[in-house]
Design a protein around this motif. Structure first.
Motif, PDB file in Angstrom:
ATOM      1  N   GLU A  80       0.835  -1.205   0.000  1.00 22.42           N
ATOM      2  CA  GLU A  80       0.000   0.000   0.000  1.00 22.42           C
ATOM      3  C   GLU A  80       0.866   1.250   0.000  1.00 22.42           C
ATOM      4  O   GLU A  80       1.881   1.316   0.682  1.00 22.42           O
ATOM      5  N   GLY A  81       0.452   2.222  -0.790  1.00 25.37           N
ATOM      6  CA  GLY A  81       1.175   3.474  -0.872  1.00 25.37           C
ATOM      7  C   GLY A  81       2.355   3.462  -1.825  1.00 25.37           C
ATOM      8  O   GLY A  81       2.978   4.498  -2.050  1.00 25.37           O
ATOM      9  N   VAL A  82       2.660   2.311  -2.398  1.00 27.55           N
ATOM     10  CA  VAL A  82       3.804   2.210  -3.313  1.00 27.55           C
ATOM     11  C   VAL A  82       3.349   2.332  -4.769  1.00 27.55           C
ATOM     12  O   VAL A  82       4.049   2.893  -5.603  1.00 27.55           O
ATOM     13  N   PHE A  83       2.167   1.819  -5.061  1.00 30.36           N
ATOM     14  CA  PHE A  83       1.610   1.859  -6.414  1.00 30.36           C
ATOM     15  C   PHE A  83       0.299   2.638  -6.365  1.00 30.36           C
ATOM     16  O   PHE A  83      -0.525   2.411  -5.477  1.00 30.36           O
ATOM     17  N   ASP A  84       0.104   3.542  -7.315  1.00 31.57           N
ATOM     18  CA  ASP A  84      -1.140   4.306  -7.328  1.00 31.57           C
ATOM     19  C   ASP A  84      -2.278   3.454  -7.899  1.00 31.57           C
ATOM     20  O   ASP A  84      -2.064   2.328  -8.362  1.00 31.57           O
ATOM     21  N   ALA A  85      -3.490   3.993  -7.865  1.00 34.46           N
ATOM     22  CA  ALA A  85      -4.674   3.236  -8.281  1.00 34.46           C
ATOM     23  C   ALA A  85      -4.592   2.798  -9.748  1.00 34.46           C
ATOM     24  O   ALA A  85      -4.997   1.684 -10.097  1.00 34.46           O
ATOM     25  N   ARG A  86      -4.059   3.657 -10.594  1.00 34.23           N
ATOM     26  CA  ARG A  86      -3.923   3.317 -12.022  1.00 34.23           C
ATOM     27  C   ARG A  86      -2.939   2.168 -12.211  1.00 34.23           C
ATOM     28  O   ARG A  86      -3.189   1.232 -12.978  1.00 34.23           O
ATOM     29  N   GLU A  87      -1.803   2.245 -11.531  1.00 32.90           N
ATOM     30  CA  GLU A  87      -0.809   1.170 -11.606  1.00 32.90           C
ATOM     31  C   GLU A  87      -1.385  -0.135 -11.064  1.00 32.90           C
ATOM     32  O   GLU A  87      -1.189  -1.205 -11.655  1.00 32.90           O
ATOM     33  N   ARG A  88      -2.117  -0.048  -9.964  1.00 30.99           N
ATOM     34  CA  ARG A  88      -2.712  -1.239  -9.356  1.00 30.99           C
ATOM     35  C   ARG A  88      -3.731  -1.888 -10.307  1.00 30.99           C
ATOM     36  O   ARG A  88      -3.791  -3.103 -10.436  1.00 30.99           O
ATOM     37  N   ALA A  89      -4.518  -1.056 -10.989  1.00 25.15           N
ATOM     38  CA  ALA A  89      -5.499  -1.580 -11.947  1.00 25.15           C
ATOM     39  C   ALA A  89      -4.790  -2.280 -13.105  1.00 25.15           C
ATOM     40  O   ALA A  89      -5.202  -3.360 -13.547  1.00 25.15           O
ATOM     41  N   ALA A  90      -3.702  -1.685 -13.590  1.00 23.52           N
ATOM     42  CA  ALA A  90      -2.934  -2.294 -14.688  1.00 23.52           C
ATOM     43  C   ALA A  90      -2.286  -3.605 -14.242  1.00 23.52           C
ATOM     44  O   ALA A  90      -2.269  -4.587 -14.996  1.00 23.52           O
ATOM     45  N   LEU A  91      -1.766  -3.633 -13.028  1.00 28.29           N
ATOM     46  CA  LEU A  91      -1.130  -4.856 -12.520  1.00 28.29           C
ATOM     47  C   LEU A  91      -2.151  -5.955 -12.282  1.00 28.29           C
ATOM     48  O   LEU A  91      -1.892  -7.134 -12.568  1.00 28.29           O
ATOM     49  N   ALA A  92      -3.324  -5.605 -11.780  1.00 21.08           N
ATOM     50  CA  ALA A  92      -4.384  -6.602 -11.587  1.00 21.08           C
ATOM     51  C   ALA A  92      -4.810  -7.188 -12.929  1.00 21.08           C
ATOM     52  O   ALA A  92      -5.005  -8.405 -13.059  1.00 21.08           O
ATOM     53  N   LEU A  93      -4.945  -6.332 -13.936  1.00 23.21           N
ATOM     54  CA  LEU A  93      -5.305  -6.815 -15.276  1.00 23.21           C
ATOM     55  C   LEU A  93      -4.190  -7.701 -15.834  1.00 23.21           C
ATOM     56  O   LEU A  93      -4.462  -8.745 -16.443  1.00 23.21           O
ATOM     57  N   THR A  94      -2.958  -7.314 -15.613  1.00 27.21           N
ATOM     58  CA  THR A  94      -1.816  -8.120 -16.064  1.00 27.21           C
ATOM     59  C   THR A  94      -1.883  -9.514 -15.474  1.00 27.21           C
ATOM     60  O   THR A  94      -1.722 -10.515 -16.179  1.00 27.21           O
ATOM     61  N   GLU A  95      -2.121  -9.603 -14.184  1.00 26.57           N
ATOM     62  CA  GLU A  95      -2.207 -10.915 -13.534  1.00 26.57           C
ATOM     63  C   GLU A  95      -3.388 -11.711 -14.056  1.00 26.57           C
ATOM     64  O   GLU A  95      -3.265 -12.917 -14.317  1.00 26.57           O
ATOM     65  N   ALA A  96      -4.539 -11.063 -14.218  1.00 28.80           N
ATOM     66  CA  ALA A  96      -5.728 -11.774 -14.682  1.00 28.80           C
ATOM     67  C   ALA A  96      -5.538 -12.333 -16.091  1.00 28.80           C
ATOM     68  O   ALA A  96      -5.918 -13.473 -16.376  1.00 28.80           O
ATOM     69  N   VAL A  97      -4.943 -11.538 -16.972  1.00 28.49           N
ATOM     70  CA  VAL A  97      -4.719 -11.990 -18.351  1.00 28.49           C
ATOM     71  C   VAL A  97      -3.616 -13.054 -18.397  1.00 28.49           C
ATOM     72  O   VAL A  97      -3.706 -14.028 -19.146  1.00 28.49           O
ATOM     73  N   THR A  98      -2.582 -12.888 -17.600  1.00 29.40           N
ATOM     74  CA  THR A  98      -1.449 -13.814 -17.621  1.00 29.40           C
ATOM     75  C   THR A  98      -1.808 -15.171 -17.051  1.00 29.40           C
ATOM     76  O   THR A  98      -1.469 -16.206 -17.622  1.00 29.40           O
ATOM     77  N   VAL A  99      -2.507 -15.180 -15.956  1.00 31.62           N
ATOM     78  CA  VAL A  99      -2.783 -16.430 -15.248  1.00 31.62           C
ATOM     79  C   VAL A  99      -4.099 -17.075 -15.689  1.00 31.62           C
ATOM     80  O   VAL A  99      -4.203 -18.300 -15.727  1.00 31.62           O
ATOM     81  N   LEU A 100      -5.092 -16.285 -16.021  1.00 33.21           N
ATOM     82  CA  LEU A 100      -6.421 -16.778 -16.414  1.00 33.21           C
ATOM     83  C   LEU A 100      -6.927 -17.865 -15.458  1.00 33.21           C
ATOM     84  O   LEU A 100      -7.424 -18.910 -15.877  1.00 33.21           O
ATOM     85  N   THR A 101      -6.811 -17.587 -14.163  1.00 34.42           N
ATOM     86  CA  THR A 101      -7.178 -18.548 -13.129  1.00 34.42           C
ATOM     87  C   THR A 101      -8.587 -19.087 -13.302  1.00 34.42           C
ATOM     88  O   THR A 101      -8.828 -20.281 -13.156  1.00 34.42           O
ATOM     89  N   GLU A 102      -9.519 -18.216 -13.592  1.00 38.07           N
ATOM     90  CA  GLU A 102     -10.908 -18.641 -13.730  1.00 38.07           C
ATOM     91  C   GLU A 102     -11.269 -18.966 -15.180  1.00 38.07           C
ATOM     92  O   GLU A 102     -12.430 -19.180 -15.502  1.00 38.07           O
ATOM     93  N   GLY A 103     -10.265 -18.973 -16.047  1.00 38.78           N
ATOM     94  CA  GLY A 103     -10.508 -19.244 -17.453  1.00 38.78           C
ATOM     95  C   GLY A 103     -10.901 -18.006 -18.238  1.00 38.78           C
ATOM     96  O   GLY A 103     -11.136 -18.065 -19.434  1.00 38.78           O
ATOM     97  N   PHE A 104     -10.984 -16.884 -17.544  1.00 35.47           N
ATOM     98  CA  PHE A 104     -11.330 -15.618 -18.178  1.00 35.47           C
ATOM     99  C   PHE A 104     -10.884 -14.493 -17.250  1.00 35.47           C
ATOM    100  O   PHE A 104     -10.497 -14.738 -16.113  1.00 35.47           O
TER     101      PHE A 104
END
Length: 151
Positions: A80-104
């Motif tokens: 917390e406090g190291v990455f701003d909201a925009r960076e956090r949103a981009a990183l969350a999307l990166t993980e979701a697309v990279t891992v596709l844990t739920e298949g989507f």
């Protein structure tokens, strides 16, 4: 100890050029070189791509990404406090697309990214995530070592 199979370092010039062009266009269209490097590093961490990590960590430093962000990137959700909201949103999307844990990609992850990026930048962010995942798989699949010039 079993002998390791020798793997090819060959990559077709057309494939290299096409993927390189995709990466460059996506990064340019995103319009934030430092964020682009954070995204590429995070995907490369998830994919265990030492070659891409080595390359993109160096580029990130040249783009002005701070050591604190680089040090805490693997734990960005807890940093917390190291990455701003925009960076956090981009990183969350990166993980979701990279891992596709739920298949989507979950709707809430996509919607949060869409709150921080207009349609064009979001399209470029998705293209960048796709490109780095392709590079990671090409390098990991062939076990290209960090710093190699033969790839």
């Amino acid at each position: 100890m079993t002998a390791r199979t020798t793997r090819t370092t060959r990559l077709d010039d057309g494939v290299r050029s096409a993927l390189g062009a995709l990466s460059a266009a996506a990064k340019r269209g995103l319009g934030d070189p430092a964020l682009a490097e954070l995204v590429q590093i995070r995907a490369s961490q998830l994919n265990h791509c030492a070659f891409c990590l080595d390359m993109h960590l160096g580029i990130a430093r040249k783009e002005g990404v701070g050591e604190r962000q680089l040090d805490l990137l693997a734990a960005w959700e807890e940093a917390e406090g190291v990455f701003d909201a925009r960076e956090r949103a981009a990183l969350a999307l990166t993980e979701a697309v990279t891992v596709l844990t739920e298949g989507f990609v979950p709707d809430e992850v996509y919607e949060e990214a869409a709150r921080h990026f207009d349609a064009d930048r979001l399209a470029h962010l998705l293209a960048l995530i796709t490109a780095i995942n392709s590079w990671n798989r090409l390098m990991v699949g062939r076990r290209i070592p960090p710093g190699s010039t033969q790839w």
